[in-house]
Design a protein around this motif. Structure first.
Motif, PDB file in Angstrom:
ATOM      1  N   THR A  67       0.844  -1.184   0.000  1.00  0.00           N
ATOM      2  CA  THR A  67       0.000   0.000   0.000  1.00  0.00           C
ATOM      3  C   THR A  67       0.886   1.244   0.000  1.00  0.00           C
ATOM      4  O   THR A  67       1.820   1.335   0.779  1.00  0.00           O
ATOM      5  CB  THR A  67      -0.904   0.013   1.237  1.00  0.00           C
ATOM      6  OG1 THR A  67      -1.666  -1.188   1.252  1.00  0.00           O
ATOM      7  CG2 THR A  67      -1.827   1.209   1.225  1.00  0.00           C
ATOM      8  N   GLN A 112     -19.416   5.807   2.251  1.00  0.00           N
ATOM      9  CA  GLN A 112     -18.394   6.162   1.268  1.00  0.00           C
ATOM     10  C   GLN A 112     -17.111   6.633   1.949  1.00  0.00           C
ATOM     11  O   GLN A 112     -16.010   6.286   1.516  1.00  0.00           O
ATOM     12  CB  GLN A 112     -18.923   7.256   0.329  1.00  0.00           C
ATOM     13  CG  GLN A 112     -20.032   6.776  -0.579  1.00  0.00           C
ATOM     14  CD  GLN A 112     -20.739   7.928  -1.284  1.00  0.00           C
ATOM     15  OE1 GLN A 112     -20.824   9.033  -0.751  1.00  0.00           O
ATOM     16  NE2 GLN A 112     -21.236   7.659  -2.486  1.00  0.00           N
ATOM     17  N   SER A 115     -15.305   3.547   3.353  1.00  0.00           N
ATOM     18  CA  SER A 115     -14.608   2.759   2.332  1.00  0.00           C
ATOM     19  C   SER A 115     -13.398   3.502   1.785  1.00  0.00           C
ATOM     20  O   SER A 115     -12.377   2.890   1.486  1.00  0.00           O
ATOM     21  CB  SER A 115     -15.556   2.381   1.202  1.00  0.00           C
ATOM     22  OG  SER A 115     -15.982   3.532   0.504  1.00  0.00           O
ATOM     23  N   ARG A 116     -13.461   4.812   1.689  1.00  0.00           N
ATOM     24  CA  ARG A 116     -12.325   5.578   1.191  1.00  0.00           C
ATOM     25  C   ARG A 116     -11.170   5.582   2.188  1.00  0.00           C
ATOM     26  O   ARG A 116     -10.006   5.544   1.795  1.00  0.00           O
ATOM     27  CB  ARG A 116     -12.743   7.010   0.882  1.00  0.00           C
ATOM     28  CG  ARG A 116     -11.559   7.786   0.329  1.00  0.00           C
ATOM     29  CD  ARG A 116     -11.820   8.936  -0.526  1.00  0.00           C
ATOM     30  NE  ARG A 116     -12.786   8.766  -1.571  1.00  0.00           N
ATOM     31  CZ  ARG A 116     -13.310   9.784  -2.237  1.00  0.00           C
ATOM     32  NH1 ARG A 116     -12.947  11.010  -1.934  1.00  0.00           N
ATOM     33  NH2 ARG A 116     -14.172   9.590  -3.184  1.00  0.00           N
ATOM     34  N   LEU A 117     -11.476   5.618   3.487  1.00  0.00           N
ATOM     35  CA  LEU A 117     -10.433   5.662   4.511  1.00  0.00           C
ATOM     36  C   LEU A 117     -10.062   4.275   5.042  1.00  0.00           C
ATOM     37  O   LEU A 117      -9.206   4.166   5.917  1.00  0.00           O
ATOM     38  CB  LEU A 117     -10.885   6.551   5.684  1.00  0.00           C
ATOM     39  CG  LEU A 117     -11.126   8.022   5.346  1.00  0.00           C
ATOM     40  CD1 LEU A 117     -11.581   8.779   6.576  1.00  0.00           C
ATOM     41  CD2 LEU A 117      -9.889   8.660   4.759  1.00  0.00           C
ATOM     42  N   PHE A 118     -10.710   3.227   4.537  1.00  0.00           N
ATOM     43  CA  PHE A 118     -10.439   1.848   4.934  1.00  0.00           C
ATOM     44  C   PHE A 118     -10.654   1.617   6.437  1.00  0.00           C
ATOM     45  O   PHE A 118      -9.820   1.018   7.104  1.00  0.00           O
ATOM     46  CB  PHE A 118      -9.014   1.424   4.532  1.00  0.00           C
ATOM     47  CG  PHE A 118      -8.735   1.588   3.076  1.00  0.00           C
ATOM     48  CD1 PHE A 118      -9.301   0.736   2.152  1.00  0.00           C
ATOM     49  CD2 PHE A 118      -7.912   2.612   2.638  1.00  0.00           C
ATOM     50  CE1 PHE A 118      -9.051   0.888   0.804  1.00  0.00           C
ATOM     51  CE2 PHE A 118      -7.660   2.776   1.288  1.00  0.00           C
ATOM     52  CZ  PHE A 118      -8.234   1.905   0.376  1.00  0.00           C
ATOM     53  N   VAL A 119     -11.763   2.140   6.934  1.00  0.00           N
ATOM     54  CA  VAL A 119     -12.131   1.923   8.334  1.00  0.00           C
ATOM     55  C   VAL A 119     -13.589   1.492   8.376  1.00  0.00           C
ATOM     56  O   VAL A 119     -14.292   1.522   7.363  1.00  0.00           O
ATOM     57  CB  VAL A 119     -11.918   3.189   9.201  1.00  0.00           C
ATOM     58  CG1 VAL A 119     -10.452   3.546   9.295  1.00  0.00           C
ATOM     59  CG2 VAL A 119     -12.699   4.365   8.663  1.00  0.00           C
ATOM     60  N   SER A 120     -14.083   1.132   9.549  1.00  0.00           N
ATOM     61  CA  SER A 120     -15.473   0.695   9.667  1.00  0.00           C
ATOM     62  C   SER A 120     -16.406   1.908   9.717  1.00  0.00           C
ATOM     63  O   SER A 120     -15.991   3.026  10.013  1.00  0.00           O
ATOM     64  CB  SER A 120     -15.657  -0.149  10.927  1.00  0.00           C
ATOM     65  OG  SER A 120     -15.609   0.668  12.074  1.00  0.00           O
TER      66      SER A 120
END
Length: 155
Positions: A67, A112, A115-120
């Motif tokens: 990443t 959204q 999902s963009r920040l890769f958190v719940s």
């Protein structure tokens, strides 16, 4: 705890099991070739193909792309946006809360943003409620307006 160990070391366990199966196969082939009296080259070639295939499979499983985090510079109407650090520190907003606030200003929903920040989604809801509390507002639109007025996010 055992389930966590198994899920974490899945590739290693699969590789170990594959080696055990191959060892069994080698012994079986050794016995078979001793009785049938075949050439050693055929035996070695079969083993080379098997171990090469296993090595390729393992390399594909273990070689995953890394990443990369890229920081971006925001330019608005030809002028650079400068974050009001004093106001941010006075309000006690973290950089992640500022990031969530900016994504709110962009019109993204909680799903959204998550999902963009890769958190719940629950993490985003927590960040949002903390932002509302620190800015002393009750709605997303009010938070965005106040943040723009205080130079916490670009206009």
């Amino acid at each position: 705890m055992t389930l966590n160990f198994l899920s974490r070391n899945r590739s290693v366990l699969i590789y170990g099991a594959s080696l055990a199966v191959l060892l069994f196969l080698m012994k079986w082939l050794e016995w078979r070739f001793v009785i049938v009296d075949r050439n050693f080259e055929l035996y070695a070639g079969a083993l080379a193909i098997i171990f090469t295939s296993l090595g390729i499979w393992l390399a594909i499983k273990l070689a995953r792309p890394k990443t990369v985090i890229i920081e971006k510079e925001v330019i608005i109407n030809g002028a650079h946006f400068v974050l009001n650090e004093k106001e941010r520190e006075r309000l006690g907003l973290s950089k992640r809360e500022i990031e969530v606030l900016q994504l709110m200003a962009d019109g993204l929903s909680n799903h959204q943003i998550a999902s963009r920040l890769f958190v719940s989604i629950n993490t985003i809801k927590t960040h949002s409620s903390k932002v509302f509390e620190k800015l002393e507002v009750e709605r997303r639109t009010h938070a965005v307006d106040k943040a723009k007025k205080l130079n916490l996010i670009p206009r």
